[in-house]
Design a protein around this motif. Structure first.
Motif, PDB file in Angstrom:
ATOM      1  N   PHE A 194       8.410  -0.828  -3.925  1.00  0.00           N
ATOM      2  CA  PHE A 194       7.062  -0.461  -4.407  1.00  0.00           C
ATOM      3  C   PHE A 194       6.016  -1.267  -3.634  1.00  0.00           C
ATOM      4  O   PHE A 194       6.343  -2.197  -2.888  1.00  0.00           O
ATOM      5  CB  PHE A 194       6.938  -0.738  -5.910  1.00  0.00           C
ATOM      6  CG  PHE A 194       7.139  -2.190  -6.287  1.00  0.00           C
ATOM      7  CD1 PHE A 194       6.064  -3.061  -6.421  1.00  0.00           C
ATOM      8  CD2 PHE A 194       8.429  -2.700  -6.479  1.00  0.00           C
ATOM      9  CE1 PHE A 194       6.258  -4.399  -6.743  1.00  0.00           C
ATOM     10  CE2 PHE A 194       8.631  -4.039  -6.812  1.00  0.00           C
ATOM     11  CZ  PHE A 194       7.540  -4.889  -6.941  1.00  0.00           C
ATOM     12  N   LEU A 195       4.730  -0.914  -3.831  1.00  0.00           N
ATOM     13  CA  LEU A 195       3.617  -1.676  -3.263  1.00  0.00           C
ATOM     14  C   LEU A 195       3.095  -2.630  -4.335  1.00  0.00           C
ATOM     15  O   LEU A 195       2.836  -2.212  -5.467  1.00  0.00           O
ATOM     16  CB  LEU A 195       2.487  -0.736  -2.824  1.00  0.00           C
ATOM     17  CG  LEU A 195       2.761   0.163  -1.616  1.00  0.00           C
ATOM     18  CD1 LEU A 195       1.636   1.169  -1.452  1.00  0.00           C
ATOM     19  CD2 LEU A 195       2.914  -0.662  -0.346  1.00  0.00           C
ATOM     20  N   ASN A 196       2.921  -3.928  -3.992  1.00  0.00           N
ATOM     21  CA  ASN A 196       2.393  -4.881  -4.971  1.00  0.00           C
ATOM     22  C   ASN A 196       0.856  -4.846  -4.992  1.00  0.00           C
ATOM     23  O   ASN A 196       0.236  -4.055  -4.265  1.00  0.00           O
ATOM     24  CB  ASN A 196       2.948  -6.289  -4.718  1.00  0.00           C
ATOM     25  CG  ASN A 196       2.472  -6.875  -3.386  1.00  0.00           C
ATOM     26  OD1 ASN A 196       1.483  -6.433  -2.796  1.00  0.00           O
ATOM     27  ND2 ASN A 196       3.172  -7.902  -2.910  1.00  0.00           N
ATOM     28  N   GLU A 197       0.251  -5.739  -5.791  1.00  0.00           N
ATOM     29  CA  GLU A 197      -1.215  -5.706  -5.957  1.00  0.00           C
ATOM     30  C   GLU A 197      -1.951  -5.949  -4.642  1.00  0.00           C
ATOM     31  O   GLU A 197      -3.070  -5.480  -4.448  1.00  0.00           O
ATOM     32  CB  GLU A 197      -1.684  -6.756  -6.985  1.00  0.00           C
ATOM     33  CG  GLU A 197      -1.330  -6.419  -8.421  1.00  0.00           C
ATOM     34  CD  GLU A 197      -0.014  -7.044  -8.836  1.00  0.00           C
ATOM     35  OE1 GLU A 197       0.730  -7.546  -7.963  1.00  0.00           O
ATOM     36  OE2 GLU A 197       0.286  -7.016 -10.051  1.00  0.00           O
ATOM     37  N   GLN A 198      -1.314  -6.711  -3.728  1.00  0.00           N
ATOM     38  CA  GLN A 198      -1.953  -6.984  -2.435  1.00  0.00           C
ATOM     39  C   GLN A 198      -1.753  -5.847  -1.425  1.00  0.00           C
ATOM     40  O   GLN A 198      -2.226  -5.920  -0.301  1.00  0.00           O
ATOM     41  CB  GLN A 198      -1.406  -8.280  -1.818  1.00  0.00           C
ATOM     42  CG  GLN A 198      -1.830  -9.557  -2.531  1.00  0.00           C
ATOM     43  CD  GLN A 198      -0.970  -9.821  -3.752  1.00  0.00           C
ATOM     44  OE1 GLN A 198       0.234  -9.642  -3.728  1.00  0.00           O
ATOM     45  NE2 GLN A 198      -1.617 -10.245  -4.838  1.00  0.00           N
ATOM     46  N   GLY A 199      -1.024  -4.816  -1.856  1.00  0.00           N
ATOM     47  CA  GLY A 199      -0.770  -3.701  -0.942  1.00  0.00           C
ATOM     48  C   GLY A 199       0.435  -3.929  -0.046  1.00  0.00           C
ATOM     49  O   GLY A 199       0.677  -3.157   0.889  1.00  0.00           O
ATOM     50  N   TYR A 200       1.213  -5.007  -0.313  1.00  0.00           N
ATOM     51  CA  TYR A 200       2.419  -5.272   0.478  1.00  0.00           C
ATOM     52  C   TYR A 200       3.624  -4.545  -0.112  1.00  0.00           C
ATOM     53  O   TYR A 200       3.700  -4.343  -1.329  1.00  0.00           O
ATOM     54  CB  TYR A 200       2.729  -6.777   0.516  1.00  0.00           C
ATOM     55  CG  TYR A 200       1.762  -7.592   1.331  1.00  0.00           C
ATOM     56  CD1 TYR A 200       1.471  -7.246   2.648  1.00  0.00           C
ATOM     57  CD2 TYR A 200       1.144  -8.725   0.788  1.00  0.00           C
ATOM     58  CE1 TYR A 200       0.578  -8.004   3.395  1.00  0.00           C
ATOM     59  CE2 TYR A 200       0.255  -9.487   1.536  1.00  0.00           C
ATOM     60  CZ  TYR A 200      -0.023  -9.115   2.837  1.00  0.00           C
ATOM     61  OH  TYR A 200      -0.896  -9.857   3.593  1.00  0.00           O
ATOM     62  N   ILE A 201       4.568  -4.196   0.755  1.00  0.00           N
ATOM     63  CA  ILE A 201       5.790  -3.529   0.300  1.00  0.00           C
ATOM     64  C   ILE A 201       6.727  -4.572  -0.309  1.00  0.00           C
ATOM     65  O   ILE A 201       6.951  -5.632   0.264  1.00  0.00           O
ATOM     66  CB  ILE A 201       6.494  -2.819   1.482  1.00  0.00           C
ATOM     67  CG1 ILE A 201       5.572  -1.745   2.072  1.00  0.00           C
ATOM     68  CG2 ILE A 201       7.822  -2.215   1.041  1.00  0.00           C
ATOM     69  CD1 ILE A 201       6.025  -1.231   3.429  1.00  0.00           C
ATOM     70  N   GLU A 202       7.290  -4.267  -1.451  1.00  0.00           N
ATOM     71  CA  GLU A 202       8.320  -5.113  -2.071  1.00  0.00           C
ATOM     72  C   GLU A 202       9.628  -4.316  -2.146  1.00  0.00           C
ATOM     73  O   GLU A 202       9.609  -3.092  -2.231  1.00  0.00           O
ATOM     74  CB  GLU A 202       7.906  -5.531  -3.488  1.00  0.00           C
ATOM     75  CG  GLU A 202       6.656  -6.387  -3.561  1.00  0.00           C
ATOM     76  CD  GLU A 202       6.856  -7.811  -3.055  1.00  0.00           C
ATOM     77  OE1 GLU A 202       8.017  -8.177  -2.796  1.00  0.00           O
ATOM     78  OE2 GLU A 202       5.864  -8.534  -2.934  1.00  0.00           O
ATOM     79  N   GLY A 203      10.750  -5.037  -2.140  1.00  0.00           N
ATOM     80  CA  GLY A 203      12.036  -4.401  -2.434  1.00  0.00           C
ATOM     81  C   GLY A 203      12.829  -3.947  -1.221  1.00  0.00           C
ATOM     82  O   GLY A 203      13.992  -3.582  -1.357  1.00  0.00           O
TER      83      GLY A 203
END
Length: 559
Positions: free
Chosen positions: A548-557
């Motif tokens: 998913f995308l986190n609050e900062q707009g970075y990809i997680e996972g």
């Protein structure tokens, strides 16, 4: 252990150099690099042509034992070894395959290395990268649409619509598309027929891109694709319906190798990505041959265990491209050896020297198999924190009895500093001139015998069975002049046998060939065994659920 960073966190913190600076290390002029942003680029065909007179560096293959859910870290070791060779002053280039979106969102995760031995930009490499796979998907499906269009507009070539063999592809695991009926909905939509989808990495177009030496060769191979048969069983080629030119146009940029860097700012080509259990599982010939002109050592990997990846690398890629590997590294982990020795995944954290010793039979088989090709072997023990001294000693002792070295590598945690010993030993072996590479079988051996040779000598099978239809098909292809092609056996990666649950080093099993396919453009015969699918499915809980995308707009996972 809470402070251990994830692969994606490590990759995001990388201090990358501009891609032109990476090209400069290899002597590639900035004008011959086509940047995709700041940190990835393609190398021009014009520059590649200019290298033809240069001598070749030494080619080192990284392969592995049969994969287990415990993980082996083959790509991580390839990257770590490349960094390690550069660290000890050897000019080295790494060549990897591009990851497929299917496994990335399915079960396997990404394929850009791990820990402190990664290629970056990790997110881009694992997702759309430079669009190569999209171009391959488009070229493949252009041909599919031209076939149905040809049938609709009068079928000048007399194609038997029941015998169209060209399917469609997409780069995603989607079991619902394995078998479909197309052209439903009445006369304006064409002639209904059965077809299906494969995953893009199983496409013959992918194999062609990875085996072609230049654009001219690419177009010729695309024209050689057999799309189906007439009622008299004569083959219809892609060039017969004038598809080859337009397909080559779509692949023009995709043919050029992608240049990226490791976390330690060493150069890497990441280009092409045929599946290793279905197709031939190696990065492109163009990238490998270009790398050999630009560096003293080229470290590349072949997919899955040596029974699949290394065999296809040697028997298909090296045979077709005239490559002569100088050394091979077989990656093993104590955890995976324990699983091969009968330990469940839940119990891998406990010391079990007996299980390690039992599991070494799998490693020993791979060592013997690689040596069968005349290539000297070094074993890399990819270190995990749970490994004990006694377990490591058992592997070293076992490998030593086979006349090889097993070297513990800590590149995941320490980068190139943790892999110096392996780098020195591999360089020594590669420089020694020990390699006397030769493929497993000659070109002129009958096709069924080629399949039997791989099954008996590499898989240690007692017998190969095949339906009469498959045997007749092989005989027909021999009559049509395809008997000299190598064979590409589609088989589970988890076992030497076709039963994924049969771990260790099974003997005397039966390999059943349920279907054969001719990849006339790529230049090999595919023999499909066991339950292997050319369109994988997703597991109950796919990796995509955790991306998913986190609050900062970075990809997680991604991992």
């Amino acid at each position: 252990m809470g402070d251990v960073k994830t692969d994606i966190e490590i990759a995001r913190a990388a201090r990358k150099l501009p891609i032109q600076a990476i090209g400069e290390k290899l002597g590639i002029p900035a004008a011959q690099i086509m940047p995709y942003g700041h940190d990835k680029a393609k190398v021009s065909a014009e520059f590649i042509r200019s290298l033809s007179g240069r001598p070749d560096g030494k080619l080192i293959l990284v392969t592995a034992i049969n994969p287990t859910p415990a993980g082996e870290g083959k790509t991580t070791t390839t990257v770590g070894l490349g960094d390690g060779l550069n660290r000890i002053g050897r000019k080295t280039l790494i060549c990897l395959r591009e990851p497929s979106l299917g496994p990335c969102f399915g079960v396997k995760g990404g394929a850009a290395g791990g820990g402190y031995a990664q290629v970056v930009p990790m997110e881009d490499i694992n997702l759309h990268f430079t669009g190569d796979f999209h171009a391959i998907t488009s070229a493949h499906n252009l041909l599919a649409s031209l076939i149905d269009n040809h049938l609709y507009w009068g079928n000048e070539q007399g194609i038997d619509s029941r015998r169209v063999s060209w399917r469609r592809v997409m780069d995603m695991n989607d079991r619902a598309l394995r078998e479909v009926v197309c052209s439903l909905g009445g006369a304006t939509n064409g002639y209904p027929r059965e077809t299906g989808f494969d995953i893009t990495v199983a496409s013959e177009v992918m194999a062609i891109l990875c085996l072609a030496v230049d654009l001219e060769d690419l177009e010729r191979r695309l024209g050689d694709i057999i799309i189906g048969y007439r009622r008299d069983r004569s083959p219809v080629f892609a060039r017969d319906i004038k598809a080859d030119g337009a397909m080559a146009v779509l692949l023009k940029d995709a043919m050029q190798p992608n240049l990226v860097q490791t976390l330690e700012n060493n150069p890497a080509f990441v280009h092409g990505g045929p599946f290793a259990n279905i197709a031939h599982g190696c990065n492109s010939v163009v990238a490998t041959k270009t790398a050999l002109k630009l560096a003293d050592y080229v470290v590349t990997e072949a997919g899955f265990g040596a029974d699949l990846g290394a065999e296809k690398f040697f028997d298909i890629k090296c045979r077709k491209a005239g490559l002569k590997p100088a050394a091979a590294v077989i990656v093993a982990t104590i955890r995976a050896l324990k699983m091969n020795g009968g330990v469940s995944k839940e119990d891998l954290g406990h010391e079990n020297v007996d299980a390690v010793t039992r599991g070494c039979s799998n490693l020993g088989r791979h060592i013997a198999n690689v040596r069968r090709f005349g290539v000297p072997v070094v074993v890399a023990i990819n270190h995990f924190i749970s490994d004990t001294e006694a377990e490591i000693a058992a592997v070293r002792e076992y490998v030593s009895r086979l006349g090889a070295d097993a070297i513990v590598c800590r590149h995941w945690a320490e980068g190139s500093a943790g892999v110096e010993e392996l780098a020195r030993r591999v360089a020594e072996v590669a420089d020694s001139g020990q390699s006397a590479f030769k493929p497993l079988y000659p070109d002129n051996m009958p096709l069924m015998e080629k399949i039997e040779t791989v099954a008996s000598k590499i898989y240690h099978a007692a017998e190969v069975t095949a339906d009469k239809a498959a045997r007749d098909q092989l005989a027909t292809w021999e009559e049509q002049g395809y008997g000299n092609l190598p064979v590409c056996i589609a088989k589970t990666q988890y076992s030497f046998s076709t039963d994924p649950n049969l771990r260790g080093a099974p003997e005397g099993h039966v390999v059943h060939v349920r279907e054969v396919r001719l990849s006339a453009g790529a230049g090999f015969i595919v023999a499909i065994t066991g339950e292997i699918m050319t369109m994988p499915g997703l597991p109950r809980s796919p990796s995509s659920e955790r991306i998913f995308l986190n609050e900062q707009g970075y990809i997680e996972g991604l991992f």
